[in-house]
Design a protein around this motif. Structure first.
Motif, short mmCIF file in Angstrom:
data_model
loop_
_atom_site.label_atom_id
_atom_site.label_comp_id
_atom_site.label_asym_id
_atom_site.label_seq_id
_atom_site.Cartn_x
_atom_site.Cartn_y
_atom_site.Cartn_z
N THR A 1 78.38 140.22 39.00
CA THR A 1 78.25 140.54 40.43
C THR A 1 79.66 140.76 41.19
N ARG A 2 80.45 139.86 40.71
CA ARG A 2 81.74 140.28 41.26
C ARG A 2 82.48 141.55 40.94
N ALA A 3 82.25 141.79 39.53
CA ALA A 3 82.68 143.00 38.90
C ALA A 3 82.08 144.44 39.60
N ALA A 4 80.98 144.10 39.88
CA ALA A 4 80.29 145.27 40.45
C ALA A 4 80.85 145.54 41.86
N LEU A 5 80.80 144.46 42.77
CA LEU A 5 81.42 144.52 43.98
C LEU A 5 82.82 144.97 44.31
N SER A 6 83.78 144.85 43.18
CA SER A 6 84.96 145.53 42.98
C SER A 6 84.96 147.01 42.90
N ILE A 7 84.00 147.24 42.22
CA ILE A 7 83.87 148.86 42.02
C ILE A 7 83.45 149.14 43.46
N VAL A 8 82.36 148.65 44.22
CA VAL A 8 82.16 149.18 45.63
C VAL A 8 83.05 149.15 46.40
N MET A 9 83.93 148.10 46.41
CA MET A 9 84.99 147.74 47.49
C MET A 9 86.00 148.91 47.11
N PHE A 10 86.35 149.39 45.97
CA PHE A 10 87.35 150.38 45.71
C PHE A 10 86.98 151.61 46.32
N GLY B 1 82.16 133.29 29.91
CA GLY B 1 82.67 133.04 31.25
C GLY B 1 83.92 132.86 31.27
N ALA B 2 84.49 131.83 30.12
CA ALA B 2 85.80 131.56 30.10
C ALA B 2 86.73 132.88 29.94
N ILE B 3 86.40 133.90 29.23
CA ILE B 3 87.12 135.27 28.95
C ILE B 3 87.02 136.01 30.25
N VAL B 4 85.45 136.34 30.57
CA VAL B 4 85.30 137.68 31.41
C VAL B 4 85.81 137.15 32.90
N ASP B 5 85.59 135.95 33.17
CA ASP B 5 85.87 135.44 34.56
C ASP B 5 87.04 135.91 35.16
N PRO B 6 88.30 135.35 34.28
CA PRO B 6 89.65 135.70 34.57
C PRO B 6 89.79 137.35 34.56
N PHE B 7 89.16 138.20 33.70
CA PHE B 7 89.15 139.41 33.39
C PHE B 7 88.53 140.07 34.71
N VAL B 8 87.49 139.55 35.22
CA VAL B 8 87.06 140.13 36.32
C VAL B 8 87.77 139.89 37.39
N ASP B 9 88.47 138.83 37.90
CA ASP B 9 89.40 138.81 38.51
C ASP B 9 90.48 139.93 38.74
N LYS B 10 91.01 140.31 37.66
CA LYS B 10 92.03 141.26 37.54
C LYS B 10 91.48 142.62 37.85
N ILE B 11 90.15 142.81 37.66
CA ILE B 11 89.59 144.07 38.10
C ILE B 11 89.45 144.08 39.56
N LEU B 12 89.21 143.30 40.30
CA LEU B 12 89.35 143.06 41.74
C LEU B 12 90.47 143.28 42.32
N VAL B 13 91.64 142.60 41.68
CA VAL B 13 93.00 142.99 42.11
C VAL B 13 93.40 144.10 41.92
N ALA B 14 93.17 144.78 40.73
CA ALA B 14 93.61 146.24 40.38
C ALA B 14 92.94 147.32 41.19
N ALA B 15 91.83 147.05 41.67
CA ALA B 15 90.88 147.96 42.58
C ALA B 15 91.59 147.85 43.75
N ALA B 16 91.72 146.64 44.18
CA ALA B 16 92.38 146.71 45.65
C ALA B 16 93.83 147.51 45.59
N PHE B 17 94.66 147.05 44.98
CA PHE B 17 95.83 147.36 44.88
C PHE B 17 96.22 149.01 44.47
N PHE B 18 95.33 149.48 43.57
CA PHE B 18 95.15 150.88 43.26
C PHE B 18 94.70 151.63 44.53
#
Length: 206
Positions: free
Chosen positions: A12-21, A63-80
């Protein structure tokens, strides 16, 4: 088998990152105010999914792999998105180095996975994430002050204009600081996983 609640929150956080972007890209004040709220919700889920996974003993390799990856999506979406807003003056060089580090550590995680290992988040990595999220939150605040200075009238507008003049240099500085701390964490990951990295690029001795 059903997906765990923690993993559902992560996706859900990954989807929210795209909407936020997409909302940040809209050149209007109300959309960027909505984007701020979406970011707050998305960033909060980063703490929630980890807590649920630990308390319900539902920690998974996914979860161990995807959770930090989704954090990166959120950060990248905002900064981009921020880079494209001239009023913020977010330095593209700092964003590039932040994303370069994230790609590098993600590559390390893939290498570890190929070796049958899960590379857990380190203390510096967690601190880096907190700094990045804080920087994004502050930049959102500056952006919202800018738009409120155009949406409001009278004394409220004057206060927002004054605040923006005071804060307008902060996005550049805080993004640069985030980039430096991000690369300090990168050095820590490289140091602690150097043997794994050497093994991945070398042939076994005969």
């Amino acid at each position: 088998m059903k997906m765990t609640l923690a993993n559902k929150i992560t996706l859900t956080r990954a989807a929210l990152s795209i909407v936020m972007f997409l909302f940040i890209l809209m050149p209007c004040g109300w959309a960027r105010l909505v984007a701020t709220l979406i970011f707050i919700v998305a960033a909060s889920t980063d703490w929630v999914d980890g807590k649920i996974a630990r308390e319900t003993n539902t920690i998974t390799p996914f979860g161990a792999i995807v959770d930090p990856f989704v954090d990166k999506i959120l950060v990248a979406a905002a900064f981009f998105a921020f880079v494209g807003i001239k009023e913020l003056d977010v330095p593209i060089w700092a964003v590039f180095f932040i994303l370069l580090r994230e790609l590098m550590v993600s590559t390390l995680r893939v290498i570890a996975a190929l070796e049958g290992k899960v590379m857990a988040a380190e203390r510096w990595g967690k601190f880096k994430t907190v700094i990045q999220m804080t920087a994004i939150g502050i930049i959102f605040f500056v952006l919202d002050v800018y738009h409120l200075s155009h949406l409001l009238t009278g004394c409220a507008r004057e206060v927002c204009v004054f605040l923006f003049v005071l804060l307008c240099k902060i996005p550049y500085a805080i993004t640069a600081i985030a980039a430096v701390i991000t690369w300090i964490s990168a050095v820590s990951y490289l140091k602690n996983n150097w043997d794994l990295l050497k093994k991945s690029w070398s042939l076994p001795c005969k």
